[in-house]
Scaffold this active site. Sequence first.
Site, PDB file in Angstrom:
ATOM      1  CD  GLN A   1      -1.950  -7.621  -8.040  1.00 46.95           C
ATOM      2  OE1 GLN A   1      -2.626  -6.666  -7.707  1.00 46.95           O
ATOM      3  NE2 GLN A   1      -0.701  -7.485  -8.447  1.00 46.95           N
ATOM      4  CB  SER A   2      -3.879  -9.321  -0.738  1.00 43.67           C
ATOM      5  OG  SER A   2      -4.583  -8.842   0.380  1.00 43.67           O
TER       6      SER A   2
END
Length: 333
Positions: A87-88
Site C-alpha cells: 500500500q505504498s
Amino acid sequence: MAEAYQTIEVRHPRFPLATFPTPLERAQHLEAALAPGTPGGMPRIYLKRDDLLSLGMGGNKVRNLEFAIGQALAESATEVVTSGRQQSNHCRLTAAACARAGLGVHVVLSGREPASFTGNLLLGRLLGATIHFVGSDDRAARQQMVSDVAREIAQAHGRPYVIPVGGSDARGALGHALAAEELLRQCDALGERLGALVLATATGGTQAGMLAGLRRLGSDAPIYGFAVAKSAPELAFDVLRMANEVSRAIGGRPLQAPDVIVDGSCLGEGYGAPTLEGQRAIEVLARSEGVFADPVYTGKALAGLFAFVREGRLRPGDCVVFLHTGGTPALFA
Ligand SMILES: *Cc1c(COP(=O)(O)O)cnc(C)c1O
C-alpha cells in the site's frame, strides 16, 4: 511581509508535478472539539494540505518526486524502478509522476500478489505501472529484485533510474525545504508566526527537508515528528544526517541533535499496525473538519498532536501547523 524571507535556491533539476502552494487552513472546528479536554487553553491549529497536492490523489511524496524525476530526465532515463510495501503511497505517486513525465515505471512490492487490488495498489495498476511482487516481506529480496529489474531494462537497451524507498534521500528532501519556505510565506500572509510544526515521520526525509528549510530561513519553530515506521532514536539519527545534507545544498548552517525532535509514543506495534488512538484521531478530524487522515501515517501523528495539546506542550495562543502528508487511498485498502 513575505519579502522578509530570503528565497531558498536549489540548483538540482526539477520536473513540475503539481500546483503550489497547497492550502493552509485554520481548523477551528477541530480546536472546538479538543477544547473541552484542554483546560489550559488551545493553540490555533492549521492544516497544511499536502494531501491535496494536485497529482495522483496527492501526498508529500509529490514534492520528493519533482527532484527524483527531474534527475531521471537529466540522466536521459527511459524507465524508473522503485519499491515499497503493497500500500505504498510513494509507489502510487511514482507511477503517477512517470505517467506525466512519459517514463516507463516498474514498481517492486513486498509480499504476494493479492486476489484483488485495492487502495494504492489499484491506483498503481490504473496508472500503468508494471508491478512486480517479491513474494515475501524480506527487504534484501526486494532490493535484489530492484537490481534485477534495472539490469533487465539495461539489457533491453533502456536506461533505468532507481528511486530509493519512499523517494527519500537528500535529493527528494529538497522538495520539503521548498515547502518550508512556502509555509512561512503563508503564515506571514495570515499574520501568523509559525509556533510549531507537527508531522508523521517514516523515513525522515520530510522532517529533514522541513527542518533544513525552516532554519535556513531563520525560523526556530520546533518540528515534532511522530515516528510511524521505526524507533524514535533510529529515526532521529536519519533525520539529522539528511537535514545536514539538505542544509549544505541550500547554503544553511549545520544542524545539531537538539534540532531534531522525534517522538515514539504513537508508533504502537509498528509500521502499518493501526492504533486505537490513531483510529479515534481519524474520526475526530473527519467529524470536526470533514477531512480524512490515514491509519498508517497521519492518523498516528494526529493522535500525537492531540496528546501534546491536552498535555499543554503546545502553548495556548501559538500557531501550530499539522502537516497533512496524505495517504488517504489506504482508507480503501
Ligand atoms: C511517506 C509518508 C510520510 C512520511 O514521510 P517521510 O519523508 O518518509 O518521513 C508521511 N505521511 C504519508 C502519507 C506518507 O506517505
